[in-house]
Write a protein that holds these residues in place. Sequence first.
Motif, PDB file in Angstrom:
ATOM      1  N   THR A  88     -11.182  25.206   3.545  1.00 55.46           N
ATOM      2  CA  THR A  88     -11.577  24.977   2.144  1.00 55.46           C
ATOM      3  C   THR A  88     -10.390  25.237   1.221  1.00 55.46           C
ATOM      4  O   THR A  88     -10.112  24.452   0.302  1.00 55.46           O
ATOM      5  CB  THR A  88     -12.772  25.877   1.769  1.00 55.46           C
ATOM      6  N   PHE A  89      -9.678  26.310   1.441  1.00 55.32           N
ATOM      7  CA  PHE A  89      -8.503  26.635   0.630  1.00 55.32           C
ATOM      8  C   PHE A  89      -7.446  25.537   0.759  1.00 55.32           C
ATOM      9  O   PHE A  89      -6.864  25.103  -0.239  1.00 55.32           O
ATOM     10  CB  PHE A  89      -7.928  27.998   1.053  1.00 55.32           C
ATOM     11  N   ILE A  90      -7.195  25.063   1.970  1.00 54.54           N
ATOM     12  CA  ILE A  90      -6.203  23.993   2.190  1.00 54.54           C
ATOM     13  C   ILE A  90      -6.637  22.720   1.474  1.00 54.54           C
ATOM     14  O   ILE A  90      -5.837  22.060   0.813  1.00 54.54           O
ATOM     15  CB  ILE A  90      -5.996  23.756   3.706  1.00 54.54           C
ATOM     16  N   ILE A 144      -8.679  22.384  -1.166  1.00 57.50           N
ATOM     17  CA  ILE A 144      -8.578  22.561  -2.626  1.00 57.50           C
ATOM     18  C   ILE A 144      -7.118  22.516  -3.060  1.00 57.50           C
ATOM     19  O   ILE A 144      -6.773  21.896  -4.082  1.00 57.50           O
ATOM     20  CB  ILE A 144      -9.271  23.871  -3.060  1.00 57.50           C
ATOM     21  N   THR A 145      -6.222  23.119  -2.313  1.00 56.72           N
ATOM     22  CA  THR A 145      -4.796  23.105  -2.641  1.00 56.72           C
ATOM     23  C   THR A 145      -4.244  21.680  -2.577  1.00 56.72           C
ATOM     24  O   THR A 145      -3.517  21.251  -3.485  1.00 56.72           O
ATOM     25  CB  THR A 145      -4.011  24.023  -1.681  1.00 56.72           C
ATOM     26  N   MET A 146      -4.587  20.946  -1.541  1.00 56.82           N
ATOM     27  CA  MET A 146      -4.110  19.563  -1.419  1.00 56.82           C
ATOM     28  C   MET A 146      -4.649  18.703  -2.560  1.00 56.82           C
ATOM     29  O   MET A 146      -3.946  17.872  -3.118  1.00 56.82           O
ATOM     30  CB  MET A 146      -4.515  18.975  -0.060  1.00 56.82           C
ATOM     31  N   ALA A 200      -5.511  19.737  -5.580  1.00 60.30           N
ATOM     32  CA  ALA A 200      -4.810  20.139  -6.810  1.00 60.30           C
ATOM     33  C   ALA A 200      -3.403  19.549  -6.855  1.00 60.30           C
ATOM     34  O   ALA A 200      -2.958  19.060  -7.907  1.00 60.30           O
ATOM     35  CB  ALA A 200      -4.763  21.661  -6.911  1.00 60.30           C
ATOM     36  N   VAL A 201      -2.704  19.563  -5.735  1.00 63.20           N
ATOM     37  CA  VAL A 201      -1.360  18.976  -5.676  1.00 63.20           C
ATOM     38  C   VAL A 201      -1.432  17.464  -5.918  1.00 63.20           C
ATOM     39  O   VAL A 201      -0.621  16.906  -6.670  1.00 63.20           O
ATOM     40  CB  VAL A 201      -0.677  19.299  -4.329  1.00 63.20           C
ATOM     41  N   TYR A 232      -1.958  16.836  -9.565  1.00 62.52           N
ATOM     42  CA  TYR A 232      -0.738  17.108 -10.322  1.00 62.52           C
ATOM     43  C   TYR A 232       0.258  15.966 -10.154  1.00 62.52           C
ATOM     44  O   TYR A 232       0.853  15.497 -11.126  1.00 62.52           O
ATOM     45  CB  TYR A 232      -0.119  18.438  -9.878  1.00 62.52           C
TER      46      TYR A 232
END
Length: 151
Positions: free
Chosen positions: A14-16, A18-20, A22-23, A26
Amino acid sequence: MVKPWLQKLVLILTFIFITMFAVALYVKQDAIYEQLKVWKLVPLPETFTELYFEDHLKLPTRIIPEEEQTFKFTVHNLEYTDMEYPYTVKATGADGYQQVLQTGTFVLIHDAYITKKITYSIGENHDRVKVEVNLVNKKQTIHFWLNGVKE
């Protein structure tokens, strides 16, 4: 009961994710913003052109036959793009009198101003004459009135 290693795995994935995400947002933010503008989901700047007389309290008020008179008008481009402005300045009387005083074209970049000085002469006396500045492609006009000289 869920095994602790599976909970950790789900949390890490889940963290990976969400990070992907967000990137990606951006990196693609300009493209996303442009698409939102196309869909009209973000506020767009108001676009317009200002047209006004300089020193409007000192505009000519009387027709003085065969004598040169002057006034100035200003255009301010707030269209968020370069604009070409064709314009006409004409005098029109209630008695059917018409005279083109000046025509021209100018280009302004966004937030630029131009002031045009108009020098004109009306050859003969009329009761009342309207002097009008017209930005042709914007369908914007301003005008003032001249009164004839009483004989």
